[in-house]
Motif scaffolding. Structure first.
Motif, PDB file in Angstrom:
ATOM      1  N   GLN A 164       9.406  15.256 -21.627  1.00 47.49           N
ATOM      2  CA  GLN A 164       8.200  13.102 -21.275  1.00 47.49           C
ATOM      3  C   GLN A 164       6.999  13.441 -20.216  1.00 47.49           C
ATOM      4  O   GLN A 164       7.287  14.592 -19.305  1.00 47.49           O
ATOM      5  CB  GLN A 164       9.584  12.802 -21.206  1.00 47.49           C
ATOM      6  N   GLY A 165       6.776  12.372 -20.296  1.00 47.89           N
ATOM      7  CA  GLY A 165       5.016  12.764 -19.964  1.00 47.89           C
ATOM      8  C   GLY A 165       5.113  11.455 -19.131  1.00 47.89           C
ATOM      9  O   GLY A 165       4.059  11.065 -18.649  1.00 47.89           O
ATOM     10  N   THR A 166       6.313  11.065 -17.625  1.00 46.78           N
ATOM     11  CA  THR A 166       7.063  10.964 -17.382  1.00 46.78           C
ATOM     12  C   THR A 166       5.749  11.365 -15.786  1.00 46.78           C
ATOM     13  O   THR A 166       6.079  12.102 -15.641  1.00 46.78           O
ATOM     14  CB  THR A 166       8.375  10.599 -16.736  1.00 46.78           C
ATOM     15  N   ILE A 167       5.159  10.204 -15.075  1.00 46.97           N
ATOM     16  CA  ILE A 167       4.291  10.352 -13.627  1.00 46.97           C
ATOM     17  C   ILE A 167       4.980   9.192 -12.289  1.00 46.97           C
ATOM     18  O   ILE A 167       6.064   8.791 -12.891  1.00 46.97           O
ATOM     19  CB  ILE A 167       2.988  10.089 -14.376  1.00 46.97           C
ATOM     20  N   TYR A 168       4.670  10.303 -11.547  1.00 43.27           N
ATOM     21  CA  TYR A 168       5.477   9.349  -9.883  1.00 43.27           C
ATOM     22  C   TYR A 168       5.092   8.170 -10.150  1.00 43.27           C
ATOM     23  O   TYR A 168       6.148   7.363  -9.679  1.00 43.27           O
ATOM     24  CB  TYR A 168       4.375   9.874  -8.878  1.00 43.27           C
ATOM     25  N   PRO A 169       4.325   7.184 -10.511  1.00 44.57           N
ATOM     26  CA  PRO A 169       3.723   5.684 -10.547  1.00 44.57           C
ATOM     27  C   PRO A 169       5.784   5.342 -10.744  1.00 44.57           C
ATOM     28  O   PRO A 169       6.013   4.261 -11.073  1.00 44.57           O
ATOM     29  CB  PRO A 169       2.965   5.559 -10.999  1.00 44.57           C
ATOM     30  N   TYR A 180       0.517  -1.771   0.544  1.00 43.58           N
ATOM     31  CA  TYR A 180       0.543  -0.040  -0.154  1.00 43.58           C
ATOM     32  C   TYR A 180       0.874   1.200  -0.102  1.00 43.58           C
ATOM     33  O   TYR A 180       0.189   2.610   0.284  1.00 43.58           O
ATOM     34  CB  TYR A 180      -0.926   0.288   1.050  1.00 43.58           C
ATOM     35  N   ASN A 181       1.841   1.260  -0.192  1.00 40.26           N
ATOM     36  CA  ASN A 181       2.853   2.379   0.056  1.00 40.26           C
ATOM     37  C   ASN A 181       2.518   3.647  -1.122  1.00 40.26           C
ATOM     38  O   ASN A 181       2.046   4.582  -0.274  1.00 40.26           O
ATOM     39  CB  ASN A 181       4.569   1.812  -0.374  1.00 40.26           C
ATOM     40  N   GLN A 182       2.243   3.337  -2.024  1.00 37.45           N
ATOM     41  CA  GLN A 182       1.705   3.772  -2.944  1.00 37.45           C
ATOM     42  C   GLN A 182       0.656   5.067  -2.750  1.00 37.45           C
ATOM     43  O   GLN A 182      -0.228   6.409  -2.730  1.00 37.45           O
ATOM     44  CB  GLN A 182       1.625   3.955  -4.464  1.00 37.45           C
ATOM     45  N   LEU A 183       0.027   3.909  -1.910  1.00 38.96           N
ATOM     46  CA  LEU A 183      -1.572   4.134  -1.818  1.00 38.96           C
ATOM     47  C   LEU A 183      -1.585   5.526  -0.022  1.00 38.96           C
ATOM     48  O   LEU A 183      -2.432   6.216   0.096  1.00 38.96           O
ATOM     49  CB  LEU A 183      -2.319   2.921  -1.166  1.00 38.96           C
ATOM     50  N   ILE A 184      -0.505   5.704   0.525  1.00 40.08           N
ATOM     51  CA  ILE A 184      -0.705   6.055   1.642  1.00 40.08           C
ATOM     52  C   ILE A 184      -0.182   7.208   1.178  1.00 40.08           C
ATOM     53  O   ILE A 184      -0.535   8.081   1.660  1.00 40.08           O
ATOM     54  CB  ILE A 184       0.725   5.414   2.385  1.00 40.08           C
ATOM     55  N   ALA A 185       1.087   7.217   0.207  1.00 38.14           N
ATOM     56  CA  ALA A 185       1.845   8.454  -0.350  1.00 38.14           C
ATOM     57  C   ALA A 185      -0.058   9.651  -0.706  1.00 38.14           C
ATOM     58  O   ALA A 185      -0.381  10.645  -0.897  1.00 38.14           O
ATOM     59  CB  ALA A 185       2.531   8.291  -1.544  1.00 38.14           C
ATOM     60  N   ARG A 186      -0.499   8.781  -1.885  1.00 35.53           N
ATOM     61  CA  ARG A 186      -2.599   9.592  -2.242  1.00 35.53           C
ATOM     62  C   ARG A 186      -3.080   9.843  -1.336  1.00 35.53           C
ATOM     63  O   ARG A 186      -3.675  11.160  -0.902  1.00 35.53           O
ATOM     64  CB  ARG A 186      -3.278   8.162  -3.093  1.00 35.53           C
ATOM     65  N   ARG A 187      -3.784   8.985   0.070  1.00 37.04           N
ATOM     66  CA  ARG A 187      -4.250   9.276   1.062  1.00 37.04           C
ATOM     67  C   ARG A 187      -3.401  10.571   1.878  1.00 37.04           C
ATOM     68  O   ARG A 187      -4.563  11.754   1.990  1.00 37.04           O
ATOM     69  CB  ARG A 187      -4.152   7.985   2.172  1.00 37.04           C
ATOM     70  N   VAL A 188      -2.241  11.018   1.745  1.00 36.78           N
ATOM     71  CA  VAL A 188      -1.844  11.657   2.612  1.00 36.78           C
ATOM     72  C   VAL A 188      -2.052  13.194   1.650  1.00 36.78           C
ATOM     73  O   VAL A 188      -2.213  14.150   2.180  1.00 36.78           O
ATOM     74  CB  VAL A 188       0.118  11.979   2.659  1.00 36.78           C
ATOM     75  N   ARG A 189      -1.862  12.837   0.062  1.00 33.23           N
ATOM     76  CA  ARG A 189      -2.210  14.247  -0.634  1.00 33.23           C
ATOM     77  C   ARG A 189      -3.562  14.855  -0.915  1.00 33.23           C
ATOM     78  O   ARG A 189      -3.429  16.045  -1.442  1.00 33.23           O
ATOM     79  CB  ARG A 189      -1.351  13.941  -1.943  1.00 33.23           C
ATOM     80  N   GLU A 190      -4.215  13.586  -0.314  1.00 32.61           N
ATOM     81  CA  GLU A 190      -5.882  14.018  -0.414  1.00 32.61           C
ATOM     82  C   GLU A 190      -6.061  15.150   0.563  1.00 32.61           C
ATOM     83  O   GLU A 190      -7.320  15.891   0.352  1.00 32.61           O
ATOM     84  CB  GLU A 190      -6.801  12.387  -0.622  1.00 32.61           C
ATOM     85  N   GLN A 191      -5.163  15.179   1.789  1.00 37.36           N
ATOM     86  CA  GLN A 191      -5.258  16.268   2.515  1.00 37.36           C
ATOM     87  C   GLN A 191      -4.648  17.373   2.329  1.00 37.36           C
ATOM     88  O   GLN A 191      -4.289  18.344   3.281  1.00 37.36           O
ATOM     89  CB  GLN A 191      -5.249  15.516   3.581  1.00 37.36           C
ATOM     90  N   HIS A 192      -3.892  17.468   0.929  1.00 36.93           N
ATOM     91  CA  HIS A 192      -2.985  19.207   0.561  1.00 36.93           C
ATOM     92  C   HIS A 192      -1.740  18.853   1.180  1.00 36.93           C
ATOM     93  O   HIS A 192      -1.541  20.104   1.441  1.00 36.93           O
ATOM     94  CB  HIS A 192      -4.004  19.719   0.678  1.00 36.93           C
ATOM     95  N   VAL A 193      -1.844  17.413   1.543  1.00 40.81           N
ATOM     96  CA  VAL A 193      -0.330  17.628   2.238  1.00 40.81           C
ATOM     97  C   VAL A 193       0.494  16.529   1.423  1.00 40.81           C
ATOM     98  O   VAL A 193       0.561  15.566   0.888  1.00 40.81           O
ATOM     99  CB  VAL A 193      -0.170  17.201   3.259  1.00 40.81           C
ATOM    100  N   TYR A 194       1.987  17.354   0.725  1.00 42.37           N
ATOM    101  CA  TYR A 194       2.544  16.893  -0.505  1.00 42.37           C
ATOM    102  C   TYR A 194       3.673  15.139   0.354  1.00 42.37           C
ATOM    103  O   TYR A 194       3.783  15.979   1.526  1.00 42.37           O
ATOM    104  CB  TYR A 194       3.991  17.612  -1.056  1.00 42.37           C
ATOM    105  N   ALA A 195       3.424  14.156  -0.344  1.00 44.54           N
ATOM    106  CA  ALA A 195       3.941  12.982  -0.128  1.00 44.54           C
ATOM    107  C   ALA A 195       5.230  12.630  -1.049  1.00 44.54           C
ATOM    108  O   ALA A 195       4.428  12.386  -1.686  1.00 44.54           O
ATOM    109  CB  ALA A 195       2.948  12.102   0.630  1.00 44.54           C
TER     110      ALA A 195
END
Ligand code: XMP
Length: 512
Positions: A323-328, A15-30
């Motif tokens: 390039q269109g590289t994204i985080y994942p 769930y590592n990426q999920l944790i980062a996404r959940r943090v970012r949903e709260q408007h904090v960069y992870a």
């Protein structure tokens, strides 16, 4: 550009990426870093407001179990350990971890929480998602237990004086009913974040940054019509105008009408400097006689780069590649790579072969849903922003066996009918990806009074969150019936339509 950030220290949990996404949903960069690629000194230097230790598949007492420098607990930065992260925190601070004799806990579990800053506003009894065998049987001396379950005596712990918190359950999973509240408490009550990471700021600051940073430079971008390269193109177009040149390689392997659509949107609607290179014949020649899937992928990947190189050379005087590289695409797992099932071809391999002063990747810190949000803010049409995934090698991996012009055209027609009917029936939202495959199997049919002998089309539709696993979608029979009737009536060369009812695993989403 980022004022405050959280470090997600990855111990190989799923769930590592999920944790980062959940943090970012709260408007904090992870941001996520593998546990063995950063030191405590670097963490301190980077100014993180808080650290989250992820779960992981190991047992802390295993020989090669991932560990971390215990100085992290005294760095003056709040830490939240999740699952393995909690066990590791307890282990580093002198607690005792044990293997649950009863086999651990899995799934939705009733958790009883006690008064603490982490559980502010969380009911004393609530449901959390558990997935563990080991657990902390004795918390370290400075810690106190702040949650338990019927089976697990220490489901959460804390040392308030050092701002150290550990939870055995997974607050990042939506099944943990108050999971977001707990994460919010960690971010705002414990780390004192302000929550100022917002997409509209990202768009404006990124455009302003590149306008200044790339002033006077000529920039080249390979535009595929996919979400990532489309959003990159729009961002950079807003920053650089005509100094951005987009190259769109039409290799003849896209879906019906797609090339014209992309050209219309970017050239006509947005006035971009777009070069469409028509190389369908060249690709067909290269693919003649090739039936092995990986060989097809390799040929297309290589030839794509060659075409792109030729265009870049002809243009001359280009300084920068975008390039269109994204985080994942860039995030490394704490446990290394898993086995390669198929080689995914994207344009990510370009810069190694080419000579540019600089490579820029404006979306490199964003997750897919964030990229879509940026795309919407930039006014890119929904058809592109919400486009379903499409493989780099295009229809070549959906024509089983040799790719020919005739087969491509049959597939494009059948696929267009399938897509049209899914949308018309309102079933688009039941499925995450759907397409037709032209199998290499021919069978006997009857049309009028005559015998026919034509190809079999397979329809595929899958439901999934992450495309790592997928269920076949239960599309309504009436829809399948309509699609089958239309395809066999309207597309020359098809006598039979079948529906793929295999999940992933054991099958993959694409057939090749
Ligand atoms: P598989 O077939 O591996 O597909 O289960 C998982 C997801 O990836 C897409 N896919 C690709 N995407 N380049 C891509 O960018 C590729 O070469 C590629 N091959 C498969 C596939 O459509 C599905 O969404």
């Amino acid at each position: 550009m980022v004022n405050e950030k959280i470090l997600v220290l990855d111990f190989g949990g799923q769930y590592n990426q999920l944790i980062a996404r959940r943090v970012r949903e709260q408007h904090v960069y992870a941001e996520i870093k593998p546990y063995n690629k950063i030191t405590v000194a670097e963490i301190k230097e980077s100014g993180y407001k808080g650290i989250i230790l992820t779960g992981g598949p190991d047992s802390v007492y295993d020989n090669n179990a991932p560990c971390f420098d215990s100085a992290i607990l005294d760095a003056g930065i709040p830490v939240l350990g999740i699952c393995y992260g909690m066990q590791l925190m307890a282990y580093m601070a002198g607690g005792l971890i044990c293997n649950a004799e009863s086999g651990g806990e899995y799934g939705k579990t009733k958790v009883y929480v006690k008064d603490s800053r982490l559980f502010k506003g969380v009911p004393e009894e609530n449901i959390c998602w558990m997935s563990h065998v080991d657990y902390v049987v004795r918390v370290p001396v400075e810690f106190r237990v702040i949650a338990f379950t019927d089976k697990c005596p220490s489901a959460a712990m804390c040392d308030e004086s050092r701002n150290l918190y550990g939870v055995q359950f997974h607050p990042e999973v939506t099944h943990s009913v108050y999971g977001s509240k707990m994460l919010a408490n960690f971010l705002f009550e414990i780390c004192h974040c302000s929550g100022d990471w917002k997409m509209e700021d990202f768009v404006e600051t990124t455009i302003a940054y590149y306008r200044k940073h790339l002033a006077g430079k000529k920039v080249l971008l390979a535009l595929s019509g996919g979400v990532d390269s489309s959003v990159t193109a729009m961002l950079l177009h807003r920053a650089l105008g005509q100094n951005l040149t987009c190259v769109f390689v039409d290799h003849g392997l896209l879906r019906k009408g797609e090339c014209d659509f992309v050209e219309n949107v970017f050239r006509q609607k947005f006035g971009m400097n777009l070069i469409r290179v028509n190389v369908a014949d060249r690709f067909l020649k290269l693919l003649a006689g090739i039936t092995e899937p990986e060989q097809k992928r390799r040929i297309i990947g290589k030839s794509f780069i060659r075409v792109f190189e030729e265009v870049a050379k002809a243009l001359g005087d280009i300084n920068v590649l975008a390039q269109g590289t994204i985080y994942p695409d860039v995030v490394e797992s704490g446990k290394g790579d898993s086995a390669m099932i198929k080689s995914h071809h994207n344009v990510g391999g370009l810069p190694r072969l080419m000579d540019f002063e600089e490579v820029v990747e404006p979306l490199r810190d964003l997750f897919k849903d964030e990229v879509r949000e940026v795309g919407e803010r930039l006014g890119i049409p929904n058809e592109l922003v919400w486009r379903q995934p499409f493989p780099g090698p295009g229809l070549a991996v959906r024509v089983i066996g040799e790719v020919t012009e005739e087969k491509l055209s049959i597939l494009q027609e059948a696929d267009a009918i399938f897509r049209e009917e899914v949308v018309n029936s309102g079933c688009e939202f039941m499925t995450n990806q759907y397409f037709a495959v032209l199998t290499d199997l021919r069978s006997v049919g009857v049309k009028g009074d005559a015998r026919t002998y034509g190809y079999t089309i397979a329809l595929r539709a899958v439901s999934t969150d992450d495309f790592m696993t997928a269920e076949w979608t239960r599309l309504p029979y009436e829809l399948l019936e309509k699609v089958s009737n239309r395809i066999t009536n309207e597309v020359q060369g098809i006598t039979r339509v079948v529906y793929d009812i295999t999940s992933k695993p054991p099958a993959t989403v694409e057939w090749e």
